[in-house]
Scaffold this motif. Structure first.
Motif, PDB file in Angstrom:
ATOM      1  N   TRP A  57      12.367  11.693  -2.935  1.00  0.00           N
ATOM      2  CA  TRP A  57      13.122  11.758  -1.687  1.00  0.00           C
ATOM      3  C   TRP A  57      13.359  10.238  -1.068  1.00  0.00           C
ATOM      4  O   TRP A  57      12.285   9.562  -1.145  1.00  0.00           O
ATOM      5  CB  TRP A  57      12.396  12.688  -0.717  1.00  0.00           C
ATOM      6  CG  TRP A  57      12.243  13.988  -1.100  1.00  0.00           C
ATOM      7  CD1 TRP A  57      11.290  14.397  -1.893  1.00  0.00           C
ATOM      8  CD2 TRP A  57      12.990  15.114  -0.812  1.00  0.00           C
ATOM      9  NE1 TRP A  57      11.385  15.677  -2.265  1.00  0.00           N
ATOM     10  CE2 TRP A  57      12.270  16.171  -1.386  1.00  0.00           C
ATOM     11  CE3 TRP A  57      14.056  15.285   0.094  1.00  0.00           C
ATOM     12  CZ2 TRP A  57      12.901  17.525  -1.466  1.00  0.00           C
ATOM     13  CZ3 TRP A  57      14.372  16.385   0.388  1.00  0.00           C
ATOM     14  CH2 TRP A  57      14.176  17.726  -0.569  1.00  0.00           C
ATOM     15  N   ASP A 121       3.660  -1.705   0.386  1.00  0.00           N
ATOM     16  CA  ASP A 121       2.935  -1.912  -0.974  1.00  0.00           C
ATOM     17  C   ASP A 121       1.616  -2.377  -0.669  1.00  0.00           C
ATOM     18  O   ASP A 121       0.830  -2.780  -1.740  1.00  0.00           O
ATOM     19  CB  ASP A 121       3.863  -3.270  -1.539  1.00  0.00           C
ATOM     20  CG  ASP A 121       3.677  -4.391  -0.593  1.00  0.00           C
ATOM     21  OD1 ASP A 121       3.378  -4.513   0.586  1.00  0.00           O
ATOM     22  OD2 ASP A 121       3.559  -5.648  -1.211  1.00  0.00           O
ATOM     23  N   GLN A 122       0.900  -2.233   0.233  1.00  0.00           N
ATOM     24  CA  GLN A 122      -0.388  -2.410   0.651  1.00  0.00           C
ATOM     25  C   GLN A 122      -1.251  -1.338   0.922  1.00  0.00           C
ATOM     26  O   GLN A 122      -0.766  -0.087   0.297  1.00  0.00           O
ATOM     27  CB  GLN A 122      -0.146  -3.177   1.936  1.00  0.00           C
ATOM     28  CG  GLN A 122       0.352  -4.356   2.373  1.00  0.00           C
ATOM     29  CD  GLN A 122      -0.060  -5.490   1.331  1.00  0.00           C
ATOM     30  OE1 GLN A 122      -1.220  -5.755   1.322  1.00  0.00           O
ATOM     31  NE2 GLN A 122       0.609  -6.011   0.206  1.00  0.00           N
ATOM     32  N   MET A 123      -2.241  -1.590   1.152  1.00  0.00           N
ATOM     33  CA  MET A 123      -3.558  -0.541   1.033  1.00  0.00           C
ATOM     34  C   MET A 123      -3.090   0.775   1.839  1.00  0.00           C
ATOM     35  O   MET A 123      -2.585   0.978   2.777  1.00  0.00           O
ATOM     36  CB  MET A 123      -4.852  -0.952   1.689  1.00  0.00           C
ATOM     37  CG  MET A 123      -5.512  -1.936   0.834  1.00  0.00           C
ATOM     38  SD  MET A 123      -7.136  -2.589   1.465  1.00  0.00           S
ATOM     39  CE  MET A 123      -8.096  -1.035   1.066  1.00  0.00           C
ATOM     40  N   GLU A 124      -3.528   1.958   1.072  1.00  0.00           N
ATOM     41  CA  GLU A 124      -3.244   3.141   1.612  1.00  0.00           C
ATOM     42  C   GLU A 124      -1.638   3.703   1.384  1.00  0.00           C
ATOM     43  O   GLU A 124      -1.162   4.834   1.884  1.00  0.00           O
ATOM     44  CB  GLU A 124      -3.560   3.325   3.122  1.00  0.00           C
ATOM     45  CG  GLU A 124      -4.841   3.313   3.407  1.00  0.00           C
ATOM     46  CD  GLU A 124      -5.499   3.785   4.984  1.00  0.00           C
ATOM     47  OE1 GLU A 124      -4.665   4.083   5.590  1.00  0.00           O
ATOM     48  OE2 GLU A 124      -6.407   3.906   5.048  1.00  0.00           O
ATOM     49  N   SER A 125      -0.915   2.671   0.621  1.00  0.00           N
ATOM     50  CA  SER A 125       0.369   3.080   0.305  1.00  0.00           C
ATOM     51  C   SER A 125       0.672   3.428  -1.357  1.00  0.00           C
ATOM     52  O   SER A 125      -0.188   2.859  -2.081  1.00  0.00           O
ATOM     53  CB  SER A 125       1.382   2.045   0.845  1.00  0.00           C
ATOM     54  OG  SER A 125       1.359   0.781  -0.147  1.00  0.00           O
ATOM     55  N   HIS A 126       1.549   3.906  -1.479  1.00  0.00           N
ATOM     56  CA  HIS A 126       2.074   4.143  -2.875  1.00  0.00           C
ATOM     57  C   HIS A 126       3.538   4.303  -2.994  1.00  0.00           C
ATOM     58  O   HIS A 126       4.174   4.822  -1.819  1.00  0.00           O
ATOM     59  CB  HIS A 126       1.543   5.078  -3.910  1.00  0.00           C
ATOM     60  CG  HIS A 126       1.780   6.497  -3.549  1.00  0.00           C
ATOM     61  ND1 HIS A 126       1.052   7.246  -2.511  1.00  0.00           N
ATOM     62  CD2 HIS A 126       2.676   7.447  -3.872  1.00  0.00           C
ATOM     63  CE1 HIS A 126       1.369   8.485  -2.382  1.00  0.00           C
ATOM     64  NE2 HIS A 126       2.479   8.671  -3.135  1.00  0.00           N
ATOM     65  N   LEU A 127       4.393   4.113  -4.063  1.00  0.00           N
ATOM     66  CA  LEU A 127       5.640   4.380  -4.089  1.00  0.00           C
ATOM     67  C   LEU A 127       5.845   5.711  -4.771  1.00  0.00           C
ATOM     68  O   LEU A 127       5.497   5.925  -6.082  1.00  0.00           O
ATOM     69  CB  LEU A 127       6.341   3.241  -5.128  1.00  0.00           C
ATOM     70  CG  LEU A 127       7.619   3.185  -5.197  1.00  0.00           C
ATOM     71  CD1 LEU A 127       8.450   2.669  -4.090  1.00  0.00           C
ATOM     72  CD2 LEU A 127       8.278   2.388  -6.266  1.00  0.00           C
ATOM     73  N   MET A 129       7.828   7.447  -6.767  1.00  0.00           N
ATOM     74  CA  MET A 129       9.153   7.517  -7.508  1.00  0.00           C
ATOM     75  C   MET A 129       8.642   7.263  -8.886  1.00  0.00           C
ATOM     76  O   MET A 129       7.491   6.129  -8.705  1.00  0.00           O
ATOM     77  CB  MET A 129      10.265   6.641  -7.079  1.00  0.00           C
ATOM     78  CG  MET A 129      10.332   5.011  -6.902  1.00  0.00           C
ATOM     79  SD  MET A 129      11.600   4.327  -6.205  1.00  0.00           S
ATOM     80  CE  MET A 129      12.946   4.690  -7.293  1.00  0.00           C
ATOM     81  N   PRO A 130       9.377   7.568 -10.124  1.00  0.00           N
ATOM     82  CA  PRO A 130       8.895   7.089 -11.373  1.00  0.00           C
ATOM     83  C   PRO A 130       9.169   5.722 -11.456  1.00  0.00           C
ATOM     84  O   PRO A 130      10.008   5.113 -10.960  1.00  0.00           O
ATOM     85  CB  PRO A 130       9.831   7.852 -12.073  1.00  0.00           C
ATOM     86  CG  PRO A 130      10.230   9.112 -11.344  1.00  0.00           C
ATOM     87  CD  PRO A 130      10.248   8.576  -9.880  1.00  0.00           C
ATOM     88  N   LEU A 131       8.052   5.053 -11.925  1.00  0.00           N
ATOM     89  CA  LEU A 131       8.232   3.570 -12.301  1.00  0.00           C
ATOM     90  C   LEU A 131       9.374   3.121 -13.001  1.00  0.00           C
ATOM     91  O   LEU A 131       9.875   2.194 -12.641  1.00  0.00           O
ATOM     92  CB  LEU A 131       6.726   3.203 -12.869  1.00  0.00           C
ATOM     93  CG  LEU A 131       5.692   2.848 -12.248  1.00  0.00           C
ATOM     94  CD1 LEU A 131       4.432   1.976 -13.186  1.00  0.00           C
ATOM     95  CD2 LEU A 131       5.851   1.805 -11.210  1.00  0.00           C
ATOM     96  N   ALA A 132       9.753   4.096 -14.034  1.00  0.00           N
ATOM     97  CA  ALA A 132      10.989   3.627 -14.775  1.00  0.00           C
ATOM     98  C   ALA A 132      12.243   3.652 -13.863  1.00  0.00           C
ATOM     99  O   ALA A 132      12.852   2.956 -14.129  1.00  0.00           O
ATOM    100  CB  ALA A 132      11.107   4.356 -16.178  1.00  0.00           C
ATOM    101  N   PHE A 134      12.200   3.111 -10.594  1.00  0.00           N
ATOM    102  CA  PHE A 134      11.956   1.599  -9.962  1.00  0.00           C
ATOM    103  C   PHE A 134      12.475   0.555 -10.508  1.00  0.00           C
ATOM    104  O   PHE A 134      13.143  -0.297  -9.937  1.00  0.00           O
ATOM    105  CB  PHE A 134      10.310   1.623  -9.405  1.00  0.00           C
ATOM    106  CG  PHE A 134      10.282   0.690  -8.432  1.00  0.00           C
ATOM    107  CD1 PHE A 134      11.037   0.590  -7.104  1.00  0.00           C
ATOM    108  CD2 PHE A 134       9.339  -0.588  -8.548  1.00  0.00           C
ATOM    109  CE1 PHE A 134      10.813  -0.513  -6.160  1.00  0.00           C
ATOM    110  CE2 PHE A 134       9.101  -1.450  -7.769  1.00  0.00           C
ATOM    111  CZ  PHE A 134       9.865  -1.470  -6.380  1.00  0.00           C
ATOM    112  N   GLN A 135      12.056   0.534 -12.084  1.00  0.00           N
ATOM    113  CA  GLN A 135      12.612  -0.902 -12.719  1.00  0.00           C
ATOM    114  C   GLN A 135      14.269  -0.694 -12.690  1.00  0.00           C
ATOM    115  O   GLN A 135      14.846  -1.724 -12.439  1.00  0.00           O
ATOM    116  CB  GLN A 135      12.155  -0.659 -14.002  1.00  0.00           C
ATOM    117  CG  GLN A 135      10.737  -1.257 -14.205  1.00  0.00           C
ATOM    118  CD  GLN A 135      10.272  -2.268 -13.531  1.00  0.00           C
ATOM    119  OE1 GLN A 135      11.118  -3.267 -13.593  1.00  0.00           O
ATOM    120  NE2 GLN A 135       9.329  -2.393 -12.902  1.00  0.00           N
TER     121      GLN A 135
END
Lengths: 385, 385
Positions: A57, A121-127, A129-132, A134-135
């Motif tokens: 999402w 992108d800092q502590m307590e966060s994540h992305l 979505m699949p890393l691939a 994101f690339q």
């Protein structure tokens, strides 16, 4: 009294405006949001469907104007009930392009060619979505660069509005009532797993929308950790039963625990619990606008861990709101200045002489004159069942 | 009958062995795991503490030997109860180095200098650590390169062991019993939010450890979507009430829904529900070892969406197990070959003449001779309250 559900549209506009002001300062042309609390904070999109990892999402906060949703079509109807007008959808899951083309187009449309686009992108966060993917997204954006979000959303979320505070207060009151009923469900001989199930039932009966978090233990004279699920082991005389819940009302958490002694507590448990309450009160007294988080840490650790090297828990409390735990952490390294509207847990822990631990937790809000308890502060004496 | 909790150590060894065989084929010297289901699949580490976003958790699967945990000290006691011996901890949260140094050291220790280290990067995955920390990690690893995990964990998880199947079966039976009691809690005039709370209570009373997922709706002659939370709107005569739950027993989900008509159903609802059941049965008949997922899709879509262009839901079912939804998705593009031990939901949806939708869902397991229902398959006739 139960507050109204949802928020007036003005609250979402205000959050977005404040983010956009911080974006301008940080040189960001857009924010890209991918996680549940980020998306909900700016849009009001509230669903338990995030439990499914299948679909990504996306919400884009442009430099000005309302957020834009780029989401699976299964969410279009619900997102259509928020204040957003610009909702772009694809039929997910799509094994060839799971929204990345649509997202890249959207970002290209609303940002200049040399844009910096912020993601948490800092502590307590994540992305989320699949890393691939994101690339692929980064490659699709050409000269536009994805960079950190300057912790904009984390900073905004740290200070709660009146409407947010009302929801957290409602959650805390529901948990208070459930804890007051624990003697109905916990007795010597009952398996801990049944106590867990029944405690969640009490929370629901008291008005919780759901109970995302429950941990605890029941062991002789203290416990080994505070994150375990229940076992089938029956409660025994001399146990300390601890239940720690994060229940939700209208998308907002409380997070606190209570300790119960099954039968008369030992001297070590009595002393330990007394020290926990003393530390909590010391943290409460220190929690005034202008004080720093590290001062709360020192006020509490001087009592529960004098001269100590820190504990396994790693901290003595944290923020709480849309998530069970939020920024900041009550640790020596945290220099955050307290401000009105921050909601925190105070969560000291002690190690008893035999190596068992006990943890106590309350929820507070920072007001102009100092802190106010949102949970009902406990007495020095541990509750006895 | 309630199965035993947990797994024998042999099951974790077997999962690890099979992963390591696939790693060798894919040229991976290690897997780096960061999410709850990945970590739990290989270690058995079961806790609701993942609800807190504060702390990252890492597990490294080396080319041979047992997994290594690199985790916050708050989890050491619980991880110490798994089959892992090598548990490395730091006091998290640490604002200077939140485990990245320890993780990089560990990866350097167990892999050659030119190693390729796999992380999940394809659909339904994400990296549960701050992006900035991931950059730091990559830089710390020198010539070692982090790459995709060749979907190794996703592929292994798709086929369930007997012990896993027993847990999913237990969850499904609990949900079945709760659905059979809906008439106790749902009547004209009762707010949907109360029905949601009470339904979760029924699930807990029936033995659920917790109820991570509940969505649904109650609207005249069908509903608008299947992911909405409850509103305070009271149930009304002529409504179709749908409840869709993912409840958990010992870490394993079921995921299915039931539709109820409040009073006599309209002709459109009757016809729609009949078509859903017919489609489910067609999917069930097609679900044999050797068949492809796309065949299940076509068997169902020919009935609910003949000649259509797909629906907002985007798929007609999916895997289920440690997560509410798992690989694969029942869509035309999925060529996965069914094998014994796969557990799926069949989840067709119809759009009624007035634009409202209805969705039906059952859980099945693939066995040697064909599919077997784990949920109690419903009749053509919608349940009436």
């Amino acid at each position: 009294m139960t507050p109204p559900r949802g928020f007036p549209e003005a609250e979402f506009r205000d959050r977005t405006d404040r983010a956009q002001a911080l974006m301008a300062k940080a040189g960001l042309s857009a924010l890209l949001l991918t996680t549940e609390p980020e998306v909900r904070y700016y849009t009001g999109f509230l669903t338990r469907f995030w439990e499914s990892p299948t679909r990504p999402w996306f919400v884009v906060i442009p430099a000005s104007g309302a957020p834009i949703a780029v989401i699976p079509s299964i969410g279009a109807h619900l997102m259509g009930q928020t204040w957003l007008d610009d909702i772009r959808t694809w039929q997910a899951p799509d094994y060839d392009d799971d929204g990345i083309g649509l997202l890249a187009e959207t970002l290209q449309e609303v940002t200049p060619p040399d844009a910096r686009i912020g993601v948490a992108d800092q502590m307590e966060s994540h992305l989320r979505m699949p890393l691939a993917d994101f690339q692929t997204l980064k490659q699709s954006l050409g000269a536009r660069r994805i960079t950190g979000d300057a912790t904009i959303t984390r900073r905004l979320r740290m200070v709660k509005s009146r409407a947010e505070l009302a929801k957290i207060t409602c959650a805390a009151q529901i948990a208070d009532r459930a804890f007051d009923r624990v003697a109905e469900i916990a007795r010597v001989g009952i398996p801990l797993a049944r106590v867990f199930r029944d405690f969640q039932r009490l929370c629901l009966e008291g008005g919780a929308d759901w109970v995302p978090y429950l941990a605890g233990a029941s062991e002789a004279g203290g416990y080994g950790d505070v994150i375990s699920p229940a076992t089938e082991a029956p409660l025994a005389a001399g146990d300390v039963l601890m239940l720690d819940t994060g229940l939700v009302w209208d998308g907002y958490f409380c997070d606190f625990d209570r300790n119960f002694s099954l039968g008369a507590p030992s001297a070590a448990v009595t002393e330990g619990h007394g020290r926990l309450i003393e530390a909590t009160q010391a943290g409460f007294q220190a929690a005034k606008p202008g004080a720093r988080i590290c001062e709360l840490f020192h006020a509490m650790t001087d009592i529960v861990n004098p001269g100590g090297a820190g504990s396994d828990a790693g901290r003595l409390g944290h923020g709480v709101g849309m998530q069970l735990t939020e920024w900041p952490s009550i640790i020596a390294a945290d220099k955050t200045v307290l401000a009105e509207g921050m909601v925190l847990t105070l969560e000291p822990g002690v190690t008893l002489p035999d190596g068992k631990i006990m943890v106590h937790e309350e929820n507070i809000v920072i007001e102009a004159q100092g802190a106010r308890f949102l949970s009902s502060p406990q007495d020095r004496e541990i509750r006895v069942i």
